[in-house]
Structure formats: C-alpha cells, structure tokens
Design an enzyme around this catalytic site. Sequence first.
Site, PDB file in Angstrom:
ATOM      1  N   GLU A  40     -21.244 -15.166  -4.759  1.00 52.71           N
ATOM      2  CA  GLU A  40     -22.074 -16.356  -4.847  1.00 52.71           C
ATOM      3  C   GLU A  40     -21.172 -17.572  -4.918  1.00 52.71           C
ATOM      4  OE1 GLU A  40     -24.596 -15.323  -8.044  1.00 52.71           O
ATOM      5  OE2 GLU A  40     -26.013 -14.569  -6.566  1.00 52.71           O
ATOM      6  N   TYR A  50     -14.682 -18.077   3.197  1.00 51.98           N
ATOM      7  CA  TYR A  50     -15.501 -16.869   3.199  1.00 51.98           C
ATOM      8  C   TYR A  50     -16.049 -16.572   4.598  1.00 51.98           C
ATOM      9  CZ  TYR A  50     -15.257 -17.382  -1.875  1.00 51.98           C
ATOM     10  OH  TYR A  50     -14.804 -17.495  -3.162  1.00 51.98           O
TER      11      TYR A  50
END
Length: 159
Positions: free
Chosen positions: A114, A125
């Site tokens: 998250e 990411y």
Amino acid sequence: MATIEHPVCLRPGDSSDLDAVMKVMTEAFGDRYGEAWTRSQCAGILPMLGVSLVVAREGENIVGFSLSRSVADESELLLLAVLPSRHREGIGGLLLDNFVERSRSAGVTRVHLEVRDGNPAIEMYRTAGFRPVGRRRNYYHAPDGRRFDALTFAQDVFS
Ligand SMILES: CC(C)(COP(=O)(O)OP(=O)(O)OC[C@H]1O[C@@H](n2cnc3c(N)ncnc32)[C@H](O)[C@@H]1OP(=O)(O)O)[C@@H](O)C(=O)NCCC(=O)NCCS
C-alpha cells in the site's frame, strides 16, 4: 563483462537495528502525510510470525530498510525507506528486488503493498511490475488533520 558490485549490502535486521531504522524512517517519510510508523509499532510487529526486517548497510551505517510480512502464499511490503541523502542510487530498488525474490523463494504467489496516492515511489513500484488493484479512501492521517488515500499495488510472482 565485469559486474560492479553495489557498495550497499543487505542483511536481515532485528530489534537491535531499531534506532537506525527509526532514523531512516523519520528522515525518509517526514511527518507531512502520516506514512511513518512509530517505534512501538515497529517493535510490536517485529517478533510476529512471517515478519521480516531487511536493512541496507554501508559499512556500519544503515541507509535503508524494508519491512514485510508473509501470510500463507501472499507477502506484503509494509515499509520501504532510504535516507534522503542516498536517494536515486539504486538502494530502494535493491530492497524491493530482495523483497520480491525472498517472497518468490518462499513459494509466495502474490506480493502486494500500500502506498499513499501521489507518493513518487509509485513510479518505482510500477517499473518493478506492480499494478494498481485498489484504493483505500482516507487511509493516511496527517498530523494537520488532512487525509490521504492509499493505493494498493500487487504483482503475481512465480517460482
Ligand atoms: C521510495 C524510495 C524508497 C526509493 O528509494 P531509492 O533508493 O531512491 O530508489 P532507487 O534509486 O532504487 O530508484 C529506482 C527507480 O525507481 C524510480 N524512482 C525512485 N524514486 C523515484 C522518485 N522520487 N520519482 C520518480 N521515480 C523514482 C526510478 O525509476 C528509479 O530509477 P532511476 O533513478 O534510474 O530513474 C525513497 O524515495 C524513499 O525512501 N522515499 C520515502 C519513503 C517512502 O515513501 N517509501 C515508499 C512507501 S512505503
């Protein structure tokens, strides 16, 4: 072709690394968005089953860390941080690759994390193969009362 070794090496961490980890945490996250964990949150989770701390060391100094948790065939990257003075040297990428590889070796089939909507780390990411799979509204609570959404990213990994 000769390979150049990264001057930073990774090793498993434990509670004796918490002072150094908290220094990286404070410097890397600051207190603007409510993303950083407290020392007691870190100390509390470390002994739990499936939780791993990995520290990036250069000599005696800890310059970054990752904290993750595996449950059954899934792993979650809970925290990833590098000292701001050492950003964009590949240390965050080393820690992220290490997380994915450890997960894969342990038979995990899906990794997730998250991150605050708008955090520049999202670019890292995405580049590493994570894809957005969800949003948690008002997940992060900033000290000034503002709230920020969390985005959930995931990646399937195969051994
Ligand atoms: C996110 C973080 C860990 C990245 O660490 P890092 O050591 O700077 O990352 P790397 O040098 O390995 O970057 C690898 C690649 O990710 C991407 N990337 C990393 N930081 C980026 C940024 N701020 N903006 C855009 N792309 C970024 C780039 O593609 C980069 O490759 P490049 O430098 O060759 O362009 C670091 O910025 C950090 O500690 N941030 C504060 C804490 C945080 O928000 N953590 C993530 C949420 S848990």
